[in-house]
Design a protein around this motif. Sequence first.
Motif, PDB file in Angstrom:
ATOM      1  N   UNK A 112      40.082 -13.880  31.647  1.00 45.52           N
ATOM      2  CA  UNK A 112      38.628 -13.991  31.785  1.00 45.52           C
ATOM      3  C   UNK A 112      38.228 -13.630  33.220  1.00 45.52           C
ATOM      4  N   UNK A 113      37.137 -12.874  33.363  1.00 50.73           N
ATOM      5  CA  UNK A 113      36.783 -12.406  34.699  1.00 50.73           C
ATOM      6  C   UNK A 113      36.447 -13.549  35.650  1.00 50.73           C
ATOM      7  N   UNK A 114      35.957 -14.674  35.150  1.00 55.71           N
ATOM      8  CA  UNK A 114      35.684 -15.810  36.032  1.00 55.71           C
ATOM      9  C   UNK A 114      36.999 -16.436  36.526  1.00 55.71           C
ATOM     10  N   UNK A 115      38.002 -16.476  35.673  1.00 54.66           N
ATOM     11  CA  UNK A 115      39.301 -16.998  36.085  1.00 54.66           C
ATOM     12  C   UNK A 115      39.989 -16.031  37.047  1.00 54.66           C
ATOM     13  N   UNK A 116      39.737 -14.734  36.882  1.00 55.48           N
ATOM     14  CA  UNK A 116      40.326 -13.741  37.791  1.00 55.48           C
ATOM     15  C   UNK A 116      39.898 -13.991  39.233  1.00 55.48           C
ATOM     16  N   UNK A 117      38.695 -14.514  39.439  1.00 50.58           N
ATOM     17  CA  UNK A 117      38.253 -14.844  40.815  1.00 50.58           C
ATOM     18  C   UNK A 117      39.152 -15.903  41.433  1.00 50.58           C
ATOM     19  N   UNK A 118      39.417 -16.944  40.665  1.00 49.74           N
ATOM     20  CA  UNK A 118      40.271 -18.026  41.172  1.00 49.74           C
ATOM     21  C   UNK A 118      41.684 -17.510  41.419  1.00 49.74           C
ATOM     22  N   UNK A 119      42.190 -16.674  40.523  1.00 47.08           N
ATOM     23  CA  UNK A 119      43.527 -16.115  40.683  1.00 47.08           C
ATOM     24  C   UNK A 119      43.595 -15.233  41.921  1.00 47.08           C
ATOM     25  N   UNK A 120      42.562 -14.432  42.151  1.00 46.29           N
ATOM     26  CA  UNK A 120      42.535 -13.583  43.341  1.00 46.29           C
ATOM     27  C   UNK A 120      42.444 -14.420  44.605  1.00 46.29           C
ATOM     28  N   UNK A 121      41.589 -15.444  44.590  1.00 42.53           N
ATOM     29  CA  UNK A 121      41.464 -16.311  45.768  1.00 42.53           C
ATOM     30  C   UNK A 121      42.805 -16.965  46.093  1.00 42.53           C
ATOM     31  N   UNK A 122      43.519 -17.409  45.061  1.00 43.67           N
ATOM     32  CA  UNK A 122      44.831 -18.019  45.291  1.00 43.67           C
ATOM     33  C   UNK A 122      45.807 -17.001  45.858  1.00 43.67           C
ATOM     34  N   UNK A 123      45.817 -15.790  45.313  1.00 44.99           N
ATOM     35  CA  UNK A 123      46.743 -14.763  45.810  1.00 44.99           C
ATOM     36  C   UNK A 123      46.390 -14.342  47.239  1.00 44.99           C
ATOM     37  N   UNK A 124      45.117 -14.323  47.580  1.00 40.29           N
ATOM     38  CA  UNK A 124      44.723 -14.030  48.966  1.00 40.29           C
ATOM     39  C   UNK A 124      45.215 -15.136  49.893  1.00 40.29           C
ATOM     40  N   UNK A 125      45.040 -16.400  49.474  1.00 35.09           N
ATOM     41  CA  UNK A 125      45.540 -17.511  50.279  1.00 35.09           C
ATOM     42  C   UNK A 125      47.062 -17.426  50.418  1.00 35.09           C
ATOM     43  N   UNK A 126      47.739 -17.138  49.322  1.00 35.67           N
ATOM     44  CA  UNK A 126      49.199 -17.044  49.348  1.00 35.67           C
ATOM     45  C   UNK A 126      49.645 -15.915  50.281  1.00 35.67           C
ATOM     46  N   UNK A 127      48.985 -14.761  50.191  1.00 31.14           N
ATOM     47  CA  UNK A 127      49.354 -13.614  51.035  1.00 31.14           C
ATOM     48  C   UNK A 127      49.173 -13.934  52.510  1.00 31.14           C
ATOM     49  N   UNK A 128      48.047 -14.526  52.865  1.00 30.21           N
ATOM     50  CA  UNK A 128      47.811 -14.885  54.267  1.00 30.21           C
ATOM     51  C   UNK A 128      48.826 -15.945  54.707  1.00 30.21           C
ATOM     52  N   UNK A 129      49.166 -16.864  53.813  1.00 30.86           N
ATOM     53  CA  UNK A 129      50.182 -17.880  54.133  1.00 30.86           C
ATOM     54  C   UNK A 129      51.543 -17.234  54.389  1.00 30.86           C
ATOM     55  N   UNK A 130      51.892 -16.246  53.573  1.00 33.92           N
ATOM     56  CA  UNK A 130      53.152 -15.527  53.764  1.00 33.92           C
ATOM     57  C   UNK A 130      53.158 -14.863  55.142  1.00 33.92           C
ATOM     58  N   UNK A 131      52.070 -14.206  55.485  1.00 39.20           N
ATOM     59  CA  UNK A 131      51.990 -13.506  56.771  1.00 39.20           C
ATOM     60  C   UNK A 131      52.016 -14.466  57.957  1.00 39.20           C
ATOM     61  N   UNK A 132      51.526 -15.696  57.740  1.00 34.55           N
ATOM     62  CA  UNK A 132      51.525 -16.711  58.797  1.00 34.55           C
ATOM     63  C   UNK A 132      52.781 -17.579  58.789  1.00 34.55           C
ATOM     64  N   UNK A 133      53.755 -17.228  57.932  1.00 33.57           N
ATOM     65  CA  UNK A 133      54.987 -18.018  57.784  1.00 33.57           C
ATOM     66  C   UNK A 133      54.709 -19.478  57.429  1.00 33.57           C
ATOM     67  N   UNK A 134      53.666 -19.694  56.659  1.00 37.93           N
ATOM     68  CA  UNK A 134      53.309 -21.029  56.179  1.00 37.93           C
ATOM     69  C   UNK A 134      54.189 -21.343  54.969  1.00 37.93           C
TER      70      UNK A 134
END
Length: 140
Positions: free
Chosen positions: A112-134
């Motif tokens: 669902x496109x509304x759920x895709x927003x949450x999934x993208x937000x999580x993946x953006x947070x995860x990606x930035x966390x990976x780059x910050x060695x979090x």
Amino acid sequence: MLLHIIARGKIGRSAEAELTERYLKRIAWKTRVTELPDRGGRVPDPAANAVTIVLDERGKPLSSVAFAKLLEGWRDTGRREARFLIGAADGHEEQLRDKADLLMSFGPATWPHMLARAMLAEQLFRAVSILDNHPYHRDG
């Protein structure tokens, strides 16, 4: 670099909206969400030196680490904005897909496109966390 989600449909006050906001608040980089109507409306013009990613079922599936490396590369080459376009239930117009720098998919399932927003937000947070060695992301 600004992480800009441009999404069709009004998410309102919903569980998906709360989840999306929870992840976006945790991202150390600047974020923005622009909502458009399901049909019509104008996609905002990109900032100078922006990259456009269209979420599409025919797009390329990326691991979280590969996604983080893409963000890192765009950031390190001076991209000012990463624009992530999420379509409505009927997806995107062919012209928009053709102009994208990257077609990205969350796999072969239909989401669902509304759920895709949450999934993208999580993946953006995860990606930035990976780059910050979090420690949020755990490989393997």
